[in-house]
Scaffold this active site. Sequence first.
Site, PDB file in Angstrom:
ATOM      1  N   GLU A 180       0.825  -1.208   0.000  1.00 17.75           N
ATOM      2  CA  GLU A 180       0.000   0.000   0.000  1.00 17.75           C
ATOM      3  C   GLU A 180       0.862   1.262   0.000  1.00 17.75           C
ATOM      4  O   GLU A 180       0.643   2.185   0.792  1.00 17.75           O
ATOM      5  CB  GLU A 180      -0.968  -0.018   1.196  1.00 17.75           C
ATOM      6  CG  GLU A 180      -1.910  -1.217   1.151  1.00 17.75           C
ATOM      7  CD  GLU A 180      -2.991  -1.216   2.216  1.00 17.75           C
ATOM      8  OE1 GLU A 180      -2.766  -0.658   3.303  1.00 17.75           O
ATOM      9  OE2 GLU A 180      -4.063  -1.791   1.949  1.00 17.75           O
ATOM     10  N   ASP A 238      -8.588  -8.912   4.564  1.00 14.18           N
ATOM     11  CA  ASP A 238      -8.324  -7.726   5.374  1.00 14.18           C
ATOM     12  C   ASP A 238      -9.371  -7.532   6.468  1.00 14.18           C
ATOM     13  O   ASP A 238     -10.196  -6.614   6.364  1.00 14.18           O
ATOM     14  CB  ASP A 238      -8.275  -6.492   4.464  1.00 14.18           C
ATOM     15  CG  ASP A 238      -7.741  -5.270   5.184  1.00 14.18           C
ATOM     16  OD1 ASP A 238      -7.229  -5.407   6.302  1.00 14.18           O
ATOM     17  OD2 ASP A 238      -7.835  -4.153   4.615  1.00 14.18           O
ATOM     18  N   GLU A 296     -12.573  -1.657  12.277  1.00 14.15           N
ATOM     19  CA  GLU A 296     -12.547  -0.968  10.979  1.00 14.15           C
ATOM     20  C   GLU A 296     -13.704  -1.389  10.076  1.00 14.15           C
ATOM     21  O   GLU A 296     -14.350  -0.555   9.446  1.00 14.15           O
ATOM     22  CB  GLU A 296     -11.202  -1.246  10.283  1.00 14.15           C
ATOM     23  CG  GLU A 296     -11.137  -0.698   8.872  1.00 14.15           C
ATOM     24  CD  GLU A 296      -9.806  -0.959   8.172  1.00 14.15           C
ATOM     25  OE1 GLU A 296      -8.895  -1.548   8.785  1.00 14.15           O
ATOM     26  OE2 GLU A 296      -9.688  -0.569   6.995  1.00 14.15           O
TER      27      GLU A 296
HETATM   28  C1  GCV Z   1      -2.476   0.615   8.419  1.00 15.83           C
HETATM   29  C2  GCV Z   1      -6.060  -1.911   5.468  1.00 15.83           C
HETATM   30  C3  GCV Z   1      -6.467  -0.660   6.202  1.00 15.83           C
HETATM   31  C4  GCV Z   1      -5.290   0.306   6.306  1.00 15.83           C
HETATM   32  C5  GCV Z   1      -4.134  -0.407   7.023  1.00 15.83           C
HETATM   33  C6  GCV Z   1      -3.777  -1.653   6.232  1.00 15.83           C
HETATM   34  C7  GCV Z   1      -2.677  -2.452   6.913  1.00 15.83           C
HETATM   35  O1  GCV Z   1      -5.790  -1.622   4.146  1.00 15.83           O
HETATM   36  O2  GCV Z   1      -7.564  -0.075   5.563  1.00 15.83           O
HETATM   37  O3  GCV Z   1      -5.701   1.431   7.026  1.00 15.83           O
HETATM   38  O4  GCV Z   1      -3.016   0.434   7.137  1.00 15.83           O
HETATM   39  O5  GCV Z   1      -4.914  -2.472   6.107  1.00 15.83           O
HETATM   40  O6  GCV Z   1      -3.029  -3.338   7.665  1.00 15.83           O
HETATM   41  O7  GCV Z   1      -1.518  -2.165   6.691  1.00 15.83           O
END
Ligand code: GCV
Length: 651
Positions: A277, A352, A380
């Site tokens: 990411e 996720d 989340e």
């Molecule tokens: C900290 C998902 C979440 C992100 C998070 C990522 C991760 O994509 O939406 O906010 O980033 O996981 O676990 O690295």
Amino acid sequence: MKKYLILSLAFAFALTTKAQIFLQKTSDGSMLWLNKQCYNTCLVKGMTDKDATLSIAKDELTKYYKGKEVSIRIDPLLNLGEGYMLTDSSIIASSSIGILYGAYDLLRLQETGNLSHLSKTEKPAVNLRILNHWDNLDGSIERGYAGKSIWKWDEIILDKTGEFKNISKDLRNRLITYARSNASIGINGAVLNNVNASPQMMTSEYLHKVKVIADIFRPYGIRVYLSINFASPMALGYTKTADPLDMKVQLWWKKKAKEIYASIPDFGGFLVKANSEGQPGPGDYHRSHADGANMLADALKPFGGIVMWRSFVYGANHKGEDRVKQAVSEFKYQDGKFRDNVILQSKNGPLDFQPREPYAPIFDNIHQTPQIAELQITQEYLGQSKHLVYLAPMWKEFFRFVSPDKLKGIAGVSNIGDNANWCGHPFSQANWYAFGRLAWNPSISSEEIAHEWLIQTYECKDERFTKPVEMMMLTSREACVNYMMPLGLHHIFKFDHHYGPEPDGFKAEYPLEWCPVYYHQADSNGIGFNRSSDGTDAVGQYPEPYRSLYDNLATCPEEYLLWFHHVPWNYRMKSGSTLWEELCMRYNMGVSMVETYRDYWHTSTKEYMKDHITEWEMTDSLLNVQLASAKEWRDVCLKYFQTFSKMNIDE
Ligand code: GCV
């Protein structure tokens, strides 16, 4: 006149005292599950040491234990590690932290009424029981729903030479409560900052402040860890590259490790999100994850530190492959290439942190590298701090597939912020509590944990309150799955904030793996992602019997049906209904479960929570929010899917 003055003063005094008593009794949730009556009657015998951890244990027992006497003894030869042996009048351990854990257990058993015939030995299931905070240095928290970060970096003041000068009293107290709460449930580590890490974390200024926190946490058995930005030496201007095979880069990390350990001798190590990411990583220099992890591991090794390297990578080396397969594709062939102080950290599911996922097959595909399971406490994808969703059943489901014996550690992405009650929703505290209890002992039942938490938090043992509220907690995760994504649907959330539904979500400028339409694949034939052997063959990453079980439409458990298969709308489900009818039924069931919680809470619980009226009111109003959201999920999803199924929506 004088008489009136005296009378009114007396009246005012009575009022203030009453108000004070009332204030003391009216909880805002800030005491978490540590609402205990102070007795100050217990005599603690056997204290030989001037040890900070033992002093805390003594203090806790003296103040809060009703028994007249407790003897404590440390016997290193018993090899109990962090564990302890407990009766109602003795704690024996091999270490001072074992004594402290024993003391908290004794108090918990007292509060829950389980002291009689007490004689037991406890040892934690895994050595690393760590909270991961996704806190940014500016005070914001990624996926945090309970205010700002509790690490108030500005309130830790250094002098001109960088030495510690002062910390606000409020901050110190809050950090102590944090450490005490964690110790009371066996958590022994905290990664202070976001895995999307700022390079600034590695500056001497921040490291000096980290030392202050580490010093406060130490007596409670909490080690501090930090997330690092892989490009730190370059981003901070010390090197021209962050290539892990570059000598100057290696040297920089070695010096940095030395600097950290000089002030924090028990520093735990680094957590790393690399080439994921948008984060930098060894892949930027055509190096492998093992190259990157090993460089850091070599720097930490002389001091006993570890590297927790995350397997949450997609869209890089295996771009275009089914996202849920990419972690195994990336790491399977690097297994065996990591130093012995590298641990691979993977989320419980392959995607996720969805409300329901099958377990992540990486736990079966890596054999030579130790592993940590990463769970998400912050909700989340489960209604954030607006929905009452008790997560223990979800984590227990994971442990049915991945035995804790296979794991070196369990990490939990924290739901803690600076809200007065720490976690936003009063019931989100139960998830912090459950994480700690399960990381210590994954075989405790969800029921037991809910019961413990409820009794300690709301100081009420009346079964007319505890039974139905526990039932609410225990069924709440399934309710959430039903009103959000039943039958194996996944990732149909609104973009970015991940709260509400957006099943039609598609953005050409985003990677496909972020778009809901990629995950449900609804069309006129049916719905679901074909990951069977004639689809993406994600099932092929599972060992038997799961591979065949999931591969075959007829044997695939219905809770994972649309995760592994694209299924016709008129497919007959086990209930005899068609898939479409079942989908409607599940969405409706999710909504009516929340409706039942809301009504029950409103009409039948207030009288038991007189001393917790703030928490009662908050829960009461949030259950209305949850109900409105559940209805929105049902209506938006069913109306959208109906455009493909062309069938009637059953009420
Ligand atoms: C900290 C998902 C979440 C992100 C998070 C990522 C991760 O994509 O939406 O906010 O980033 O996981 O676990 O690295």
